[in-house]
Design a protein around this motif. Structure first.
Motif, PDB file in Angstrom:
ATOM      1  N   HIS A  92       0.804  -1.225   0.000  1.00  0.00           N
ATOM      2  CA  HIS A  92       0.000   0.000   0.000  1.00  0.00           C
ATOM      3  C   HIS A  92       0.838   1.276   0.000  1.00  0.00           C
ATOM      4  CE1 HIS A  92      -3.118  -2.886   1.224  1.00  0.00           C
ATOM      5  NE2 HIS A  92      -3.992  -1.990   0.820  1.00  0.00           N
ATOM      6  N   TYR A  93       2.040   1.214   0.590  1.00  0.00           N
ATOM      7  CA  TYR A  93       2.837   2.436   0.751  1.00  0.00           C
ATOM      8  C   TYR A  93       4.175   2.397   0.023  1.00  0.00           C
ATOM      9  CZ  TYR A  93      -0.436   4.085   4.291  1.00  0.00           C
ATOM     10  OH  TYR A  93      -1.562   4.521   4.944  1.00  0.00           O
ATOM     11  N   GLN A  94       4.486   1.266  -0.622  1.00  0.00           N
ATOM     12  CA  GLN A  94       5.736   1.096  -1.363  1.00  0.00           C
ATOM     13  C   GLN A  94       6.968   1.379  -0.506  1.00  0.00           C
ATOM     14  OE1 GLN A  94       2.981   2.886  -3.107  1.00  0.00           O
ATOM     15  NE2 GLN A  94       2.581   0.700  -3.401  1.00  0.00           N
ATOM     16  N   LYS A  95       6.892   1.006   0.742  1.00  0.00           N
ATOM     17  CA  LYS A  95       8.054   1.114   1.623  1.00  0.00           C
ATOM     18  C   LYS A  95       7.927   0.101   2.753  1.00  0.00           C
ATOM     19  CE  LYS A  95       7.505   5.403   2.614  1.00  0.00           C
ATOM     20  NZ  LYS A  95       7.795   6.737   3.169  1.00  0.00           N
ATOM     21  N   PHE A  96       9.083  -0.334   3.244  1.00  0.00           N
ATOM     22  CA  PHE A  96       9.129  -1.244   4.389  1.00  0.00           C
ATOM     23  C   PHE A  96       9.478  -0.451   5.637  1.00  0.00           C
ATOM     24  CE2 PHE A  96      10.187  -4.287   0.930  1.00  0.00           C
ATOM     25  CZ  PHE A  96       9.194  -5.224   1.158  1.00  0.00           C
ATOM     26  N   LEU A  97       8.860  -0.792   6.749  1.00  0.00           N
ATOM     27  CA  LEU A  97       9.246  -0.204   8.024  1.00  0.00           C
ATOM     28  C   LEU A  97      10.490  -0.917   8.549  1.00  0.00           C
ATOM     29  CD1 LEU A  97       5.825   0.189   9.914  1.00  0.00           C
ATOM     30  CD2 LEU A  97       7.196   1.988   8.864  1.00  0.00           C
ATOM     31  N   PRO A  98      11.389  -0.190   9.217  1.00  0.00           N
ATOM     32  CA  PRO A  98      12.565  -0.842   9.809  1.00  0.00           C
ATOM     33  C   PRO A  98      12.160  -1.749  10.967  1.00  0.00           C
ATOM     34  CG  PRO A  98      12.448   1.447  10.493  1.00  0.00           C
ATOM     35  CD  PRO A  98      11.397   1.259   9.455  1.00  0.00           C
ATOM     36  N   GLN A  99      13.087  -2.599  11.386  1.00  0.00           N
ATOM     37  CA  GLN A  99      12.776  -3.587  12.418  1.00  0.00           C
ATOM     38  C   GLN A  99      12.284  -2.948  13.706  1.00  0.00           C
ATOM     39  OE1 GLN A  99      15.039  -7.366  13.335  1.00  0.00           O
ATOM     40  NE2 GLN A  99      15.667  -6.174  15.122  1.00  0.00           N
ATOM     41  N   ASP A 100      12.901  -1.832  14.124  1.00  0.00           N
ATOM     42  CA  ASP A 100      12.475  -1.192  15.378  1.00  0.00           C
ATOM     43  C   ASP A 100      10.998  -0.813  15.343  1.00  0.00           C
ATOM     44  OD1 ASP A 100      15.001  -1.452  16.397  1.00  0.00           O
ATOM     45  OD2 ASP A 100      15.192   0.637  17.005  1.00  0.00           O
ATOM     46  N   GLU A 101      10.534  -0.304  14.207  1.00  0.00           N
ATOM     47  CA  GLU A 101       9.133   0.113  14.092  1.00  0.00           C
ATOM     48  C   GLU A 101       8.193  -1.093  14.138  1.00  0.00           C
ATOM     49  OE1 GLU A 101       7.807   3.027  14.139  1.00  0.00           O
ATOM     50  OE2 GLU A 101       9.563   4.312  13.944  1.00  0.00           O
ATOM     51  N   ILE A 102       8.560  -2.157  13.434  1.00  0.00           N
ATOM     52  CA  ILE A 102       7.721  -3.360  13.433  1.00  0.00           C
ATOM     53  C   ILE A 102       7.710  -4.003  14.817  1.00  0.00           C
ATOM     54  CG2 ILE A 102       7.427  -5.672  12.471  1.00  0.00           C
ATOM     55  CD1 ILE A 102       6.675  -3.512  10.531  1.00  0.00           C
ATOM     56  N   LEU A 103       8.876  -4.018  15.472  1.00  0.00           N
ATOM     57  CA  LEU A 103       8.955  -4.600  16.810  1.00  0.00           C
ATOM     58  C   LEU A 103       8.152  -3.766  17.806  1.00  0.00           C
ATOM     59  CD1 LEU A 103      10.022  -6.717  18.713  1.00  0.00           C
ATOM     60  CD2 LEU A 103      12.193  -5.479  18.851  1.00  0.00           C
ATOM     61  N   TYR A 104       8.225  -2.462  17.674  1.00  0.00           N
ATOM     62  CA  TYR A 104       7.435  -1.570  18.541  1.00  0.00           C
ATOM     63  C   TYR A 104       5.942  -1.845  18.354  1.00  0.00           C
ATOM     64  CZ  TYR A 104       5.063   2.838  19.749  1.00  0.00           C
ATOM     65  OH  TYR A 104       4.198   3.775  20.245  1.00  0.00           O
ATOM     66  N   LEU A 105       5.498  -1.957  17.096  1.00  0.00           N
ATOM     67  CA  LEU A 105       4.100  -2.237  16.799  1.00  0.00           C
ATOM     68  C   LEU A 105       3.698  -3.607  17.343  1.00  0.00           C
ATOM     69  CD1 LEU A 105       1.599  -1.133  15.311  1.00  0.00           C
ATOM     70  CD2 LEU A 105       2.464  -2.201  13.223  1.00  0.00           C
ATOM     71  N   PHE A 106       4.584  -4.569  17.180  1.00  0.00           N
ATOM     72  CA  PHE A 106       4.340  -5.918  17.692  1.00  0.00           C
ATOM     73  C   PHE A 106       4.112  -5.907  19.201  1.00  0.00           C
ATOM     74  CE2 PHE A 106       6.557  -9.454  19.858  1.00  0.00           C
ATOM     75  CZ  PHE A 106       5.743 -10.526  19.500  1.00  0.00           C
ATOM     76  N   LEU A 107       4.948  -5.180  19.923  1.00  0.00           N
ATOM     77  CA  LEU A 107       4.842  -5.147  21.377  1.00  0.00           C
ATOM     78  C   LEU A 107       3.555  -4.468  21.839  1.00  0.00           C
ATOM     79  CD1 LEU A 107       8.573  -4.382  22.260  1.00  0.00           C
ATOM     80  CD2 LEU A 107       7.350  -6.535  22.578  1.00  0.00           C
ATOM     81  N   LEU A 108       3.123  -3.445  21.123  1.00  0.00           N
ATOM     82  CA  LEU A 108       1.863  -2.790  21.461  1.00  0.00           C
ATOM     83  C   LEU A 108       0.697  -3.756  21.316  1.00  0.00           C
ATOM     84  CD1 LEU A 108       2.259   0.693  19.713  1.00  0.00           C
ATOM     85  CD2 LEU A 108       2.487   0.190  22.149  1.00  0.00           C
TER      86      LEU A 108
END
Length: 489
Positions: free
Chosen positions: A248-264
């Protein structure tokens, strides 16, 4: 209206009205003196306000006077919510918060020109909310007006302001692209059966994460968190969300962002999956003091439990999540003020017991600072009460024996049937499941919600009962009356 949002209203009359409405929603019959006290005004002002409110809300409400005070009745819930939201449609501070979120910041002089007020007035309004922002450890930059502080705390503020608070004229809703990503991610999470985060909350978590990262405001996770979670199977499965984001956005989030989202998302634990919570604790509780703290709490506060092992697992899970949040940002353990007040009002004894336990236990005071204790105690109280409500109330078999005139006994037997709920089926769909097809397929007769946005979607198709965001006894009594219309006849 929630206390957090109330602080951003600048019009004193609007503040009074909101306080009056809050009290009316809690107690439909209120004396003039009680309304004056709640709104910090005089009885003469209340009389004027009530007259003006009748004009504003028109046929949406009925406000009648009696010798005991005013009687408040909502006649049309949807129109009432629309009229209530309209009260703050032009409030400048709400527009400023929205501009910060959407990265369209303006200088104080520009806001003054837009609202045709002096720049000093704009600055005075901003000073009004600085104490609230300090609770989030945030400050204001004035040129342009934006937030300064730790990125996790800024995101916490936006989550509280737009998701956990009341829907208002300025509420920002996630766009369709976010919704589509959430649908796919939520489906994966449900299949894995490892989280209890609602669809709506995951929607907002993702929206805020993407908005902030895409304007160059990334989060930085502490190294212990990265080491504990980054290689786990749970995280690797969740990280598949990045492919949906790229679509949808043609970009990947870095690991820190995905991990932060995962923890939430994974911090929203379920009390109904004991095996899952036990596995969660085995994987992620790396702190022996957490296990000890959970054991001590169960001994002190769950002495009447018939399944101590179950309670230990659930409380250990709660404390493990609170520890992880502490490592990320202590503010993640903070509730909006309304949650704490709601818990203290609903469960005063249990709350005090939890607060005393955390305040006096040396392990608790070593893990969390004193600013967290009130919030943590409120969360622990309602979590504990949820456990009791879910597991402790056994079903009862009741024998009715009536004697007397036949016609009376027949009536009493018929009346007793109102207390049998086996004929009613209860469904708990997530917002992504709720649709006209779902309502039809499950033969739904009544939708009960405390999220008013759904009313406008389904009010024309099915009967809806609107609870307050924090339901009280009046809401539950309304539901009981709907389920058994003749109960109080």
């Amino acid at each position: 209206m929630r206390e957090l949002q109330m602080n951003f209203i600048t019009n004193t009359a609007t503040i009074r009205w909101m306080r009056i409405l809050d009290l009316f929603e809690l107690e439909p019959l209120c004396s003039t003196r009680a309304l004056a006290k709640a709104s910090s005004s005089t009885t003469r002002t209340i009389v004027t306000d009530i007259t003006d409110m009748k004009t504003h809300f028109k046929e949406a409400v009925h406000i009648d006077s009696s010798h005991k005070g005013y009687i408040f009745t909502i006649l049309d819930p949807a129109k009432y919510m629309t009229a209530k939201r309209a009260l703050i449609a032009d409030e400048i501070l709400f527009h400023i918060v929205e501009s910060i979120f959407q990265h369209e910041e303006m200088r104080s002089s520009e806001w003054a020109e837009k609202y045709h007020i002096s720049e000093s007035t704009v600055l005075r309004y901003l000073r009004k909310v600085q104490p609230v922002l300090r609770e989030y450890q945030l400050q204001l930059n004035f040129n342009p007006i934006t937030f300064i502080g730790d990125e996790m705390n800024i995101r916490k503020f936006f989550h509280d302001f737009y998701y956990e608070s009341e829907i208002m004229a300025h509420t920002i809703f996630p766009p369709i692209a976010i919704h589509d990503i959430t649908v796919k991610t939520f489906s994966d999470c449900q299949r894995a059966n490892k989280q209890a985060c609602s669809f709506g909350e995951l929607n907002y978590y993702l929206y805020i994460t993407l908005e902030r990262y895409c304007v160059g405001q990334p989060v930085q996770l502490p190294q212990p968190i990265i080491e504990l979670f980054s290689d786990t199977e749970d995280f690797q499965e969740f990280a598949e969300i990045n492919h949906y984001i790229f679509d949808h956005y043609q970009k990947f989030l870095p690991q820190d962002e995905i991990l932060y989202l995962f923890l939430l998302v994974w911090s929203r634990r379920s009390i109904s999956d004991i095996a899952g919570e036990e596995l969660f604790c085995q994987k992620f509780n790396q702190w022996s003091e957490i296990k000890q703290l959970a054991n001590d709490f169960v001994v002190d506060c769950f002495s009447e439990s018939k399944d101590i092992h179950r309670e230990r697992i659930l409380i250990e899970s709660f404390f493990t999540v609170a520890k992880i949040k502490q490592l990320l940002s202590p503010l993640l353990n903070h509730n909006i003020a309304d949650v704490n007040l709601y818990v203290q009002r609903l469960f005063p004894t249990s709350y005090q017991k939890c607060l005393n336990f955390l305040a006096k236990h040396p392990l608790a005071s070593a893990i969390w600072d004193k600013n967290c204790l009130q919030h943590l105690s409120a969360s622990l109280t309602i979590y504990s009460e949820s456990i009791k409500s879910h597991y402790w109330h056994s079903k009862k078999n009741i024998a009715f024996l009536f004697e007397g005139p036949y016609i009376l006994c027949q009536y009493l037997k018929s009346r007793s049937m109102h207390y049998q709920h086996s004929s009613k089926n209860f469904f708990f769909p997530d917002s992504n499941e709720l649709s006209p097809d779902y309502l039809t397929a499950n033969h739904i007769d009544l939708v009960v919600t405390n999220y008013t946005e759904y009313v406008s979607d389904y009010a024309n198709d099915i009967e809806c009962l609107i609870f307050k965001t924090f339901p009280d006894k009046n809401d539950w009594n309304k539901l009981a009356k709907r389920l058994n219309p003749h109960m109080n006849d």
